[in-house]
Design a protein around this motif. Structure first.
Motif, PDB file in Angstrom:
ATOM      1  N   ASP A   1     -11.104 -54.580  29.065  1.00 24.16           N
ATOM      2  CA  ASP A   1     -10.398 -55.441  30.010  1.00 24.16           C
ATOM      3  C   ASP A   1     -11.406 -56.336  30.723  1.00 24.16           C
ATOM      4  OD1 ASP A   1      -7.997 -54.237  29.375  1.00 24.16           O
ATOM      5  OD2 ASP A   1      -8.198 -52.730  30.952  1.00 24.16           O
ATOM      6  N   LEU A   2     -11.068 -57.599  30.829  1.00 26.31           N
ATOM      7  CA  LEU A   2     -11.928 -58.538  31.538  1.00 26.31           C
ATOM      8  C   LEU A   2     -11.590 -58.509  33.022  1.00 26.31           C
ATOM      9  CD1 LEU A   2     -11.884 -61.637  29.162  1.00 26.31           C
ATOM     10  CD2 LEU A   2     -13.675 -59.923  29.415  1.00 26.31           C
ATOM     11  N   ILE A   3     -12.603 -58.540  33.846  1.00 28.46           N
ATOM     12  CA  ILE A   3     -12.422 -58.564  35.292  1.00 28.46           C
ATOM     13  C   ILE A   3     -13.001 -59.875  35.804  1.00 28.46           C
ATOM     14  CG2 ILE A   3     -13.023 -57.452  37.469  1.00 28.46           C
ATOM     15  CD1 ILE A   3     -13.344 -54.842  35.884  1.00 28.46           C
ATOM     16  N   VAL A   4     -12.187 -60.638  36.500  1.00 27.22           N
ATOM     17  CA  VAL A   4     -12.634 -61.913  37.060  1.00 27.22           C
ATOM     18  C   VAL A   4     -13.177 -61.648  38.458  1.00 27.22           C
ATOM     19  CG1 VAL A   4     -11.962 -64.244  37.732  1.00 27.22           C
ATOM     20  CG2 VAL A   4     -10.936 -63.170  35.711  1.00 27.22           C
ATOM     21  N   LEU A   5     -14.419 -62.012  38.680  1.00 31.83           N
ATOM     22  CA  LEU A   5     -15.042 -61.830  39.985  1.00 31.83           C
ATOM     23  C   LEU A   5     -14.990 -63.138  40.744  1.00 31.83           C
ATOM     24  CD1 LEU A   5     -18.210 -59.841  38.848  1.00 31.83           C
ATOM     25  CD2 LEU A   5     -16.070 -58.929  39.770  1.00 31.83           C
ATOM     26  N   SER A   6     -14.679 -63.068  42.025  1.00 31.47           N
ATOM     27  CA  SER A   6     -14.661 -64.297  42.817  1.00 31.47           C
ATOM     28  C   SER A   6     -16.073 -64.658  43.220  1.00 31.47           C
ATOM     29  CB  SER A   6     -13.768 -64.104  44.047  1.00 31.47           C
ATOM     30  OG  SER A   6     -14.317 -63.101  44.873  1.00 31.47           O
ATOM     31  N   GLN A   7     -16.300 -65.946  43.373  1.00 27.03           N
ATOM     32  CA  GLN A   7     -17.612 -66.427  43.763  1.00 27.03           C
ATOM     33  C   GLN A   7     -17.770 -66.296  45.290  1.00 27.03           C
ATOM     34  OE1 GLN A   7     -18.391 -70.399  42.534  1.00 27.03           O
ATOM     35  NE2 GLN A   7     -20.533 -70.322  43.090  1.00 27.03           N
TER      36      GLN A   7
END
Length: 53
Positions: A40-46
């Motif tokens: 699963d891909l996890i999108v991290l916020s900048q």
């Protein structure tokens, strides 16, 4: 006098074997990668708290 032709052929054969070994290893790794389960891909916020100088 050394047999330069035999020396060349010996080196050539060893080089060919080394290349074939590397190609086989690369192909095995590609197969392992292609057959691996997809994670699963996890999108991290900048982070916005970086300071400009």
């Amino acid at each position: 006098m050394p047999d330069y032709k035999e020396m060349y052929l010996t080196l050539f054969r060893a080089t060919e074997q080394a290349i074939n070994t590397l190609i086989a290893a690369q192909q095995q790794c590609e197969e392992l990668y292609m057959n691996a389960p997809q994670g699963d891909l996890i999108v991290l916020s900048q982070s916005q708290d970086t300071e400009e100088t």
